[in-house]
Design a protein around this motif. Structure first.
Motif, PDB file in Angstrom:
ATOM      1  N   PRO A  30     -47.602   9.293 122.621  1.00 16.47           N
ATOM      2  CA  PRO A  30     -48.256   9.881 122.230  1.00 16.47           C
ATOM      3  C   PRO A  30     -48.054  11.437 121.538  1.00 16.47           C
ATOM      4  N   PHE A  31     -48.413  12.285 121.042  1.00 16.37           N
ATOM      5  CA  PHE A  31     -47.968  13.806 120.859  1.00 16.37           C
ATOM      6  C   PHE A  31     -49.267  14.574 122.140  1.00 16.37           C
ATOM      7  N   ASP A  32     -49.167  15.486 122.344  1.00 20.88           N
ATOM      8  CA  ASP A  32     -49.465  16.158 123.333  1.00 20.88           C
ATOM      9  C   ASP A  32     -51.002  17.446 122.337  1.00 20.88           C
ATOM     10  N   PRO A  33     -52.623  16.962 122.500  1.00 21.28           N
ATOM     11  CA  PRO A  33     -52.782  17.537 121.460  1.00 21.28           C
ATOM     12  C   PRO A  33     -52.936  18.618 121.677  1.00 21.28           C
ATOM     13  N   ASP A  34     -52.281  19.828 122.907  1.00 24.21           N
ATOM     14  CA  ASP A  34     -52.826  21.213 123.685  1.00 24.21           C
ATOM     15  C   ASP A  34     -51.278  21.841 123.353  1.00 24.21           C
ATOM     16  N   SER A  35     -50.579  20.874 122.566  1.00 21.21           N
ATOM     17  CA  SER A  35     -49.449  21.449 121.893  1.00 21.21           C
ATOM     18  C   SER A  35     -49.505  22.921 120.733  1.00 21.21           C
ATOM     19  N   THR A  36     -48.563  23.209 120.921  1.00 18.04           N
ATOM     20  CA  THR A  36     -48.919  24.779 119.898  1.00 18.04           C
ATOM     21  C   THR A  36     -47.706  24.612 118.976  1.00 18.04           C
ATOM     22  N   ALA A 214     -55.551  34.834  99.459  1.00 15.57           N
ATOM     23  CA  ALA A 214     -55.283  36.082  99.414  1.00 15.57           C
ATOM     24  C   ALA A 214     -56.218  37.145  98.802  1.00 15.57           C
ATOM     25  N   ASP A 215     -56.907  36.701  97.772  1.00 14.27           N
ATOM     26  CA  ASP A 215     -57.652  37.491  97.791  1.00 14.27           C
ATOM     27  C   ASP A 215     -58.779  38.157  98.693  1.00 14.27           C
ATOM     28  N   GLN A 216     -58.903  36.770  99.545  1.00 14.70           N
ATOM     29  CA  GLN A 216     -59.324  36.937 100.147  1.00 14.70           C
ATOM     30  C   GLN A 216     -59.160  37.730 101.819  1.00 14.70           C
ATOM     31  N   GLY A 217     -58.144  37.946 101.434  1.00 11.73           N
ATOM     32  CA  GLY A 217     -57.726  38.626 102.365  1.00 11.73           C
ATOM     33  C   GLY A 217     -57.290  37.630 103.857  1.00 11.73           C
ATOM     34  N   ILE A 218     -56.931  36.644 103.438  1.00 12.73           N
ATOM     35  CA  ILE A 218     -56.346  35.181 103.737  1.00 12.73           C
ATOM     36  C   ILE A 218     -54.477  35.025 104.225  1.00 12.73           C
ATOM     37  N   ASP A 219     -53.744  34.380 104.633  1.00 11.64           N
ATOM     38  CA  ASP A 219     -52.507  34.295 104.295  1.00 11.64           C
ATOM     39  C   ASP A 219     -52.345  32.894 105.197  1.00 11.64           C
ATOM     40  N   ILE A 220     -52.790  31.877 104.075  1.00  8.30           N
ATOM     41  CA  ILE A 220     -53.666  30.424 104.002  1.00  8.30           C
ATOM     42  C   ILE A 220     -52.181  29.749 105.196  1.00  8.30           C
ATOM     43  N   ARG A 221     -50.807  30.101 105.299  1.00  9.47           N
ATOM     44  CA  ARG A 221     -49.403  29.917 105.889  1.00  9.47           C
ATOM     45  C   ARG A 221     -50.480  29.534 107.209  1.00  9.47           C
ATOM     46  N   PRO A 222     -49.524  28.232 108.206  1.00 11.35           N
ATOM     47  CA  PRO A 222     -50.195  28.108 109.099  1.00 11.35           C
ATOM     48  C   PRO A 222     -49.458  28.712 110.325  1.00 11.35           C
ATOM     49  N   ALA A 224     -47.680  28.686 112.906  1.00  8.55           N
ATOM     50  CA  ALA A 224     -45.821  29.061 113.668  1.00  8.55           C
ATOM     51  C   ALA A 224     -45.423  29.945 112.491  1.00  8.55           C
ATOM     52  N   GLN A 225     -46.017  29.772 111.018  1.00  7.69           N
ATOM     53  CA  GLN A 225     -44.608  30.320 110.302  1.00  7.69           C
ATOM     54  C   GLN A 225     -45.884  32.262 109.483  1.00  7.69           C
ATOM     55  N   GLY A 226     -46.963  32.298 110.565  1.00  9.64           N
ATOM     56  CA  GLY A 226     -46.627  33.854 110.335  1.00  9.64           C
ATOM     57  C   GLY A 226     -47.605  33.901 109.724  1.00  9.64           C
ATOM     58  N   GLY A 227     -49.135  32.193 108.693  1.00  8.52           N
ATOM     59  CA  GLY A 227     -49.976  33.463 108.769  1.00  8.52           C
ATOM     60  C   GLY A 227     -51.685  32.679 109.213  1.00  8.52           C
ATOM     61  N   ASP A 228     -52.297  32.961 108.977  1.00  6.07           N
ATOM     62  CA  ASP A 228     -53.712  33.156 109.708  1.00  6.07           C
ATOM     63  C   ASP A 228     -54.532  31.691 109.819  1.00  6.07           C
ATOM     64  N   ILE A 229     -53.428  30.778 109.359  1.00  8.27           N
ATOM     65  CA  ILE A 229     -54.632  28.966 109.617  1.00  8.27           C
ATOM     66  C   ILE A 229     -53.836  28.945 111.527  1.00  8.27           C
ATOM     67  N   LYS A 230     -54.923  28.450 112.083  1.00 12.44           N
ATOM     68  CA  LYS A 230     -54.512  28.153 112.980  1.00 12.44           C
ATOM     69  C   LYS A 230     -54.670  26.032 113.559  1.00 12.44           C
ATOM     70  N   ILE A 231     -54.240  25.652 114.446  1.00 14.65           N
ATOM     71  CA  ILE A 231     -54.150  24.157 115.340  1.00 14.65           C
ATOM     72  C   ILE A 231     -55.236  24.600 114.957  1.00 14.65           C
ATOM     73  N   GLY A 232     -55.858  23.222 114.187  1.00 14.79           N
ATOM     74  CA  GLY A 232     -56.969  22.566 114.718  1.00 14.79           C
ATOM     75  C   GLY A 232     -58.234  23.506 113.460  1.00 14.79           C
ATOM     76  N   ASP A 233     -58.446  24.151 113.253  1.00 12.40           N
ATOM     77  CA  ASP A 233     -59.104  24.648 111.901  1.00 12.40           C
ATOM     78  C   ASP A 233     -59.830  23.519 111.463  1.00 12.40           C
ATOM     79  N   ILE A 234     -61.150  23.822 110.810  1.00  7.44           N
ATOM     80  CA  ILE A 234     -61.348  22.733 109.764  1.00  7.44           C
ATOM     81  C   ILE A 234     -61.812  23.185 108.369  1.00  7.44           C
ATOM     82  N   ASP A 286     -49.021  20.070 107.495  1.00  2.00           N
ATOM     83  CA  ASP A 286     -48.360  21.313 108.721  1.00  2.00           C
ATOM     84  C   ASP A 286     -49.068  22.410 108.978  1.00  2.00           C
ATOM     85  N   SER A 287     -49.986  22.466 108.576  1.00  2.00           N
ATOM     86  CA  SER A 287     -51.020  23.215 108.948  1.00  2.00           C
ATOM     87  C   SER A 287     -51.646  22.939 110.134  1.00  2.00           C
TER      88      SER A 287
END
Length: 366
Positions: A30-36, A214-222, A224-234, A286-287
């Protein structure tokens, strides 16, 4: 089981992780949930006996899917979103909508008298899918294979062999708490003069979501790809369905609720929601969101115009809790006033062994 990486490739990954302070998930299960760093949708390993594209990566006996990503470290980090302490519930009243869509039962509330003028009880008669809800993993299968998340079958849910595999109570035992992020597409559409009816089929594309963010000031890339979405976000997406519901008379909205329901493009039940396009599928996967939710009855644009539903991917293939009919009106107003689109979020799933779905019982805290 996927073939192991070569020694050279594994060593290169280890060196890269050391230099970047990351932890790349091994493609062996199984994958390790703590992976980044986790594999993209196109990098997923094949799993013997699973449908193509399945991300059953947390172990053969896993029942909580992407909720595994809500590790103590991530929950503690999400707690730092609490600054002013303002509480914003996201739950519609249990009797809203008055007439549920998709032929679901109407909520009924009775008062039981235990002792006149001394003690009273409540009695509820309801379908957990009739209002603000999380679809559980037993709710919607991968249709071609007739398989629910992590190789759960209909015989695990009902009948003489019924058991607790992927029952909703596993979510309750684990708990749901993490960083929420809202994409207010309805607010963006009003601002840009984009007119659509949330009670009609309207697919929100990845490109539109990207511009909204983008209008909200958010980069919706993960991240890991340089965006603002963090692993585990809801993830929360506001389409405006609740706004539309309250703008109509009871007669109008109840008439819309009983439009004839049948599978296929000609379904009379029609709602705005996320497009089923490949870019949406890649982004949602991927997010590595721990859960996704919206304010409409189906989250995805309904009915699908593809040969598949987002429900099949989100629930059956990926094991990602899917919320529908959340009240995001006050949440969007609060986010806009604060110019802040992330917050701490917690939900309390029903602790019902064998359960299919649950009320969200969700709260955002700023």
């Amino acid at each position: 089981m996927a073939a192991p990486k070569s020694t050279t490739s594994t060593r290169l990954t280890q060196i890269k992780d050391f230099l970047t302070m990351n932890k790349t998930a091994s493609l062996s299960m199984p994958f390790d949930p703590d992976s980044t760093i986790f594999p993209t949708r196109k990098e997923l390993p094949d799993i013997p006996g699973a449908p193509e594209g399945a991300a059953w990566v947390w172990g053969e006996n896993d029942n909580i899917g992407r909720l595994n990503l809500l590790t103590p470290t991530r929950v503690a980090a999400a707690g730092k979103e609490i600054k002013s302490g303002e509480i914003v519930p996201v739950n519609l009243p249990l009797n809203t909508p008055e007439i549920p869509a998709f032929n679901r039962e109407v909520f009924k509330h009775e008062i039981k008298v235990l002792a006149e003028d001394v003690a009273y009880d409540d009695v509820y008669h309801l379908n957990t899918q009739s209002g603000t809800q999380f679809d559980g993993f037993r709710h919607f299968a991968h249709i071609p294979s007739g398989t629910f998340y992590n190789n759960t079958k209909g015989s695990d849910i009902v009948g003489p062999s019924a058991n607790h595999k992927c029952s909703i109570h596993h979510w309750a035992v684990h708990g749901i708490a993490g960083r929420g992020i809202l994409l207010d597409y309805r607010g963006y559409a009003h601002k840009k003069g984009i007119n659509y009816d949330p009670y009609e089929y309207y697919p929100i594309s990845f490109e539109e979501l990207k511009h909204c963010a983008a209008d909200q000031g958010i980069d919706i890339r993960p991240a890991a790809q340089g965006g603002d979405i963090k692993i585990g976000d809801i993830l929360f997406v506001r389409t405006g369905w609740v706004e539309a519901y309250h703008s109509k008379s009871p007669a109008e909205r109840n008439e819309l609720a009983v439009r004839p329901h049948a599978l296929g493009k000609d379904d009379g039940q029609r709602f705005a929601g996320l497009s089923q396009e490949e870019r949406i599928l890649d982004w949602l996967h991927d997010s590595y969101f721990s859960a996704v939710a919206g304010d409409a009855p189906a989250f995805e644009a309904w009915p699908t115009h593809e040969e598949y539903h987002l429900h099949e991917y989100i629930l059956a293939l990926w094991g990602m809790p899917l919320g529908e009919m959340l009240d995001l009106e006050k949440l969007s107003q609060t986010c806009r006033e604060k110019n802040r689109w992330t917050f701490f979020f917690t939900a309390a799933p029903a602790n019902v062994q064998g359960g299919v779905s649950t009320h969200v019982n969700g709260t955002a805290i700023f």
